[in-house]
Design a protein around this motif. Structure first.
Motif, short mmCIF file in Angstrom:
data_model
loop_
_atom_site.label_atom_id
_atom_site.label_comp_id
_atom_site.label_asym_id
_atom_site.label_seq_id
_atom_site.Cartn_x
_atom_site.Cartn_y
_atom_site.Cartn_z
N GLU A 14 0.86 -1.17 0.00
CA GLU A 14 0.00 0.00 0.00
C GLU A 14 0.91 1.24 0.00
OE1 GLU A 14 -3.29 0.13 -0.27
OE2 GLU A 14 -3.31 -2.05 -0.44
N PRO A 15 0.44 2.37 -0.51
CA PRO A 15 -0.88 2.59 -1.07
C PRO A 15 -0.92 2.34 -2.57
CG PRO A 15 0.29 4.67 -0.98
CD PRO A 15 1.23 3.62 -0.41
N PHE A 16 -2.11 2.15 -3.11
CA PHE A 16 -2.31 2.22 -4.56
C PHE A 16 -2.15 3.69 -4.95
CE2 PHE A 16 -5.24 3.12 -8.11
CZ PHE A 16 -4.68 2.28 -9.08
N VAL A 17 -1.41 3.94 -6.02
CA VAL A 17 -1.14 5.32 -6.46
C VAL A 17 -1.88 5.59 -7.76
CG1 VAL A 17 0.65 7.00 -7.06
CG2 VAL A 17 1.13 5.21 -5.36
N PRO A 18 -3.06 6.22 -7.70
CA PRO A 18 -3.79 6.53 -8.93
C PRO A 18 -3.13 7.69 -9.67
CG PRO A 18 -4.93 7.45 -7.04
CD PRO A 18 -3.76 6.68 -6.50
N HIS A 19 -3.27 7.69 -10.99
CA HIS A 19 -2.69 8.78 -11.78
C HIS A 19 -3.74 9.73 -12.31
CE1 HIS A 19 0.58 5.70 -11.77
NE2 HIS A 19 1.18 6.77 -11.31
N VAL A 20 -4.90 9.68 -11.70
CA VAL A 20 -5.92 10.71 -11.84
C VAL A 20 -6.34 11.05 -10.41
CG1 VAL A 20 -6.72 9.86 -14.07
CG2 VAL A 20 -7.81 9.03 -11.99
N GLY A 21 -6.86 12.25 -10.22
CA GLY A 21 -7.28 12.57 -8.86
C GLY A 21 -7.52 14.05 -8.65
N GLU A 22 -7.78 14.40 -7.40
CA GLU A 22 -8.02 15.79 -7.02
C GLU A 22 -7.02 16.19 -5.95
OE1 GLU A 22 -12.02 16.41 -5.77
OE2 GLU A 22 -12.90 15.45 -7.54
N ARG A 23 -6.54 17.40 -6.04
CA ARG A 23 -5.60 17.90 -5.05
C ARG A 23 -6.23 17.90 -3.66
NH1 ARG A 23 -4.51 20.50 -9.71
NH2 ARG A 23 -2.31 20.82 -10.28
N GLY A 24 -5.40 17.61 -2.67
CA GLY A 24 -5.87 17.66 -1.29
C GLY A 24 -6.70 16.46 -0.87
N THR A 25 -6.70 15.39 -1.68
CA THR A 25 -7.48 14.20 -1.34
C THR A 25 -6.55 12.98 -1.27
OG1 THR A 25 -7.95 13.59 -3.65
CG2 THR A 25 -9.47 15.12 -2.57
N GLY A 26 -7.06 11.92 -0.69
CA GLY A 26 -6.29 10.69 -0.61
C GLY A 26 -5.38 10.65 0.61
N MET A 27 -4.56 9.62 0.68
CA MET A 27 -3.68 9.41 1.82
C MET A 27 -2.68 10.56 1.97
SD MET A 27 -1.16 6.15 2.59
CE MET A 27 -2.54 5.00 2.84
N VAL A 28 -2.39 10.92 3.20
CA VAL A 28 -1.37 11.91 3.49
C VAL A 28 -0.01 11.30 3.18
CG1 VAL A 28 -0.30 13.35 5.28
CG2 VAL A 28 -2.78 12.97 5.29
N LEU A 29 0.84 12.06 2.47
CA LEU A 29 2.19 11.62 2.13
C LEU A 29 3.15 12.08 3.21
CD1 LEU A 29 2.17 12.57 -1.66
CD2 LEU A 29 1.60 10.36 -0.62
N VAL A 30 3.80 11.13 3.85
CA VAL A 30 4.68 11.49 4.96
C VAL A 30 6.10 11.00 4.71
CG1 VAL A 30 2.73 11.38 6.55
CG2 VAL A 30 4.26 9.42 6.34
N PRO A 31 7.09 11.68 5.29
CA PRO A 31 8.48 11.26 5.11
C PRO A 31 8.67 9.79 5.48
CG PRO A 31 8.40 13.41 6.14
CD PRO A 31 6.98 12.91 6.11
N GLY A 32 9.39 9.09 4.60
CA GLY A 32 9.63 7.66 4.81
C GLY A 32 8.79 6.76 3.94
N MET A 33 7.76 7.30 3.31
CA MET A 33 6.95 6.49 2.38
C MET A 33 7.72 6.28 1.08
SD MET A 33 3.09 8.05 2.84
CE MET A 33 2.37 6.88 1.68
N VAL A 34 7.65 5.07 0.54
CA VAL A 34 8.29 4.74 -0.74
C VAL A 34 7.24 4.11 -1.64
CG1 VAL A 34 10.05 3.36 -1.90
CG2 VAL A 34 10.57 4.41 0.32
N PHE A 35 7.12 4.62 -2.86
CA PHE A 35 6.14 4.10 -3.80
C PHE A 35 6.56 4.44 -5.22
CE2 PHE A 35 4.61 8.11 -1.97
CZ PHE A 35 4.50 8.92 -3.09
N THR A 36 5.85 3.87 -6.19
CA THR A 36 6.15 4.14 -7.59
C THR A 36 5.19 5.18 -8.15
OG1 THR A 36 4.70 2.43 -8.51
CG2 THR A 36 6.95 1.77 -7.90
#
Length: 289
Positions: free
Chosen positions: A218-240
């Motif tokens: 986790e998390p799934f990273v969608p490439h469409v979306g709205e600003r200010g929504t979805g999971m909070v991105l915090v230092p230490g997270m790694v994703f593609t």
């Protein structure tokens, strides 16, 4: 591991919890209480984890560099697969795709209207004018790194060249949108806007993913979306970040026979670029490209 203020921090830094991640955890709890989606602790990578991912990324990038130096018209996609496989093994890595949920090869090679997960074959020959995504994922010492590039074989049409360039720009803009304590939706918003501005669509059925200790986290990273929504991105997270950009409609379908290959529904061209990224205290760091 205990969260006692005076005991060593859960992150393995060796510092006391109160001097390390206490304020971080309190900020996360406050955001969660306000109704925001926050990552669970196991998604926060430690310094040891990040160092491990970087070691894997060195091998991963080397494999893609080797492909970049050799790929050409007349080469089979199985030859590309063999380049990646042997290089990875020689460098002490493991090709993560091989046998993953039954996938039969060490890399994915996706040509023209194939969006992703193209299975290499001796019978599929690269031709002048093709655009080809090569997706490589490597395991070193239990840590995963993942990246892909779209290559242009010989002289390609202007429309194909533009698609490849815009797809890369979409990835780069998505990465640039990542800010500590920002939101997952910020990434998709800029990717979608740039694609649409150029007359393209963004695949929604597939996306990026957390990575590090497993191929897909986790998390799934969608490439469409709205600003200010979805999971909070915090230092230490790694994703593609790996937007799949279609020349035509965004809809796709899976090959019923092999269960893996994904095609554009309308047979239009598709291009993709992918990097593995780390959210830092000040912004973002590309770990694998």
């Amino acid at each position: 591991m205990s969260d006692n203020r005076n005991e060593k921090c859960w992150c393995g830094s060796g510092l006391k919890y109160k001097k390390c991640h206490l304020a971080f955890d309190e900020k996360l709890k406050a955001l969660e209480h306000q109704g925001y989606e926050v990552p669970e602790r196991h998604l926060i990578k430690t310094e040891v984890d990040i160092a491990g991912i970087k070691r894997s990324a060195i091998v991963n990038e080397g494999a893609l560099d080797l492909v970049a130096s050799r790929i050409k018209a007349g080469m089979s996609t199985e030859e590309v697969n063999q380049l990646v496989h042997h290089y990875t093994i020689e460098q002490g890595g493991i090709p993560a795709p091989l046998h993953y949920n039954g996938y039969p090869k060490s890399t994915c090679v996706s040509i023209n209207n194939v969006v992703c997960h193209g299975i290499p074959s001796e019978d599929i020959i690269l031709a002048e004018g093709d655009i080809v995504n090569v997706d490589v994922t490597t395991i070193v010492d239990g840590y995963f790194a993942d990246a892909s590039r779209t290559f242009m074989i010989g002289e390609v049409s202007e429309r194909a060249k533009k698609l490849v360039e815009v797809a890369k720009e979409c990835m780069e803009m998505g990465i640039a949108a990542i800010k500590p304590w920002g939101f997952l939706g910020d990434i998709g918003a800029v990717v979608e806007e740039h694609a649409l501005k150029n007359g393209y669509s963004v695949v929604t059925d597939l996306g990026g993913h957390g990575i590090g200790k497993a191929f897909h986290e986790e998390p799934f990273v969608p490439h469409v979306g709205e600003r200010g929504t979805g999971m909070v991105l915090v230092p230490g997270m790694v994703f593609t970040v790996e937007p799949m950009i279609n020349e035509g409609d965004y809809e796709v379908y899976f090959d019923e026979e092999d269960g893996w290959t994904v095609y554009t529904e309308d047979d239009s061209l598709s291009a993709q670029w992918e990097c593995t990224v780390l959210v830092t205290e000040t912004g973002v760091e590309i770990l694998a490209k």
